[in-house]
Design a protein around this motif. Structure first.
Motif, short mmCIF file in Angstrom:
data_model
loop_
_atom_site.label_atom_id
_atom_site.label_comp_id
_atom_site.label_asym_id
_atom_site.label_seq_id
_atom_site.Cartn_x
_atom_site.Cartn_y
_atom_site.Cartn_z
N TYR A 1 99.25 34.04 -23.30
CA TYR A 1 100.54 34.05 -22.61
C TYR A 1 100.45 34.88 -21.33
N ASN A 2 99.82 36.05 -21.41
CA ASN A 2 99.66 36.92 -20.23
C ASN A 2 98.80 36.25 -19.16
N THR B 1 95.74 34.40 -33.45
CA THR B 1 96.43 35.61 -33.91
C THR B 1 97.47 35.98 -32.88
N ASP B 2 98.34 36.88 -33.26
CA ASP B 2 99.39 37.30 -32.32
C ASP B 2 98.80 37.92 -31.07
N GLU B 3 97.73 38.67 -31.21
CA GLU B 3 97.08 39.28 -30.04
C GLU B 3 96.51 38.22 -29.12
N GLN B 4 95.88 37.21 -29.70
CA GLN B 4 95.30 36.14 -28.90
C GLN B 4 96.40 35.34 -28.18
N GLN B 5 97.47 35.06 -28.91
CA GLN B 5 98.57 34.34 -28.30
C GLN B 5 99.18 35.16 -27.16
N GLN B 6 99.30 36.45 -27.36
CA GLN B 6 99.85 37.32 -26.32
C GLN B 6 98.92 37.34 -25.11
N HIS B 7 97.62 37.39 -25.36
CA HIS B 7 96.64 37.39 -24.29
C HIS B 7 96.70 36.07 -23.50
N LYS C 1 100.87 33.63 -17.51
CA LYS C 1 101.87 34.27 -16.66
C LYS C 1 101.22 34.80 -15.37
#
Length: 138
Positions: free
Chosen positions: A12-13, A4-10, A16
């Motif tokens: 990615y973070n 999901t977008d949230e998982q992908q964002q997590h 990073k």
């Protein structure tokens, strides 16, 4: 498998954060060391400096050959590998000593010449009394 977008964002973070941590803990000290060591790197020589060094070397070679010619040792020029004139003079002195010793050792030494003793002298002069004295003095 889709994230999901949230998982992908997590994800990615996390990537990073890990990258930033690695940069600050590992990469930055290495870069600082490289910068610090670069100050000790020798400066590349310019064309003029290289040409000047070549001229100096050529001049020294000519001077060395001239000195050897003055000393009569120009035939041995290839054997003198020196960096300054003091070394050259020391090596010239050594070679001259060796050559002098060779001259003395190779000079003519006659065979069959015995040193004349008192008996031989007296016999040559027909002196019987001197011959007897020479025999008893031995």
């Amino acid at each position: 498998m889709e994230f999901t977008d949230e998982q992908q964002q997590h994800i990615y973070n996390l990537i990073k954060e890990t990258k930033d941590k690695w940069v600050t803990e590992e990469l930055t000290p290495i870069q600082n060391q490289v910068k610090e060591l670069e100050q000790y790197k020798p400066v590349d020589k310019t064309e003029q400096e290289l040409a000047l060094e070549a001229k100096e070397k050529e001049l020294f070679t000519k001077e060395k050959n001239l000195i050897l010619k003055e000393k009569g040792l120009q035939d041995f020029a290839d054997f003198f590998v020196v960096s300054d004139l003091k070394e050259l003079n020391k090596q010239i002195e050594k070679l001259n000593k060796i050559l002098e010793a060779k001259k003395l050792n190779n000079s003519y030494v006659p065979d069959g010449h015995k040193p004349t003793d008192a008996y031989t002298q007296a016999k040559k002069n027909n002196d019987p009394l001197g011959m007897v004295k020479a025999l008893f003095n031995k």
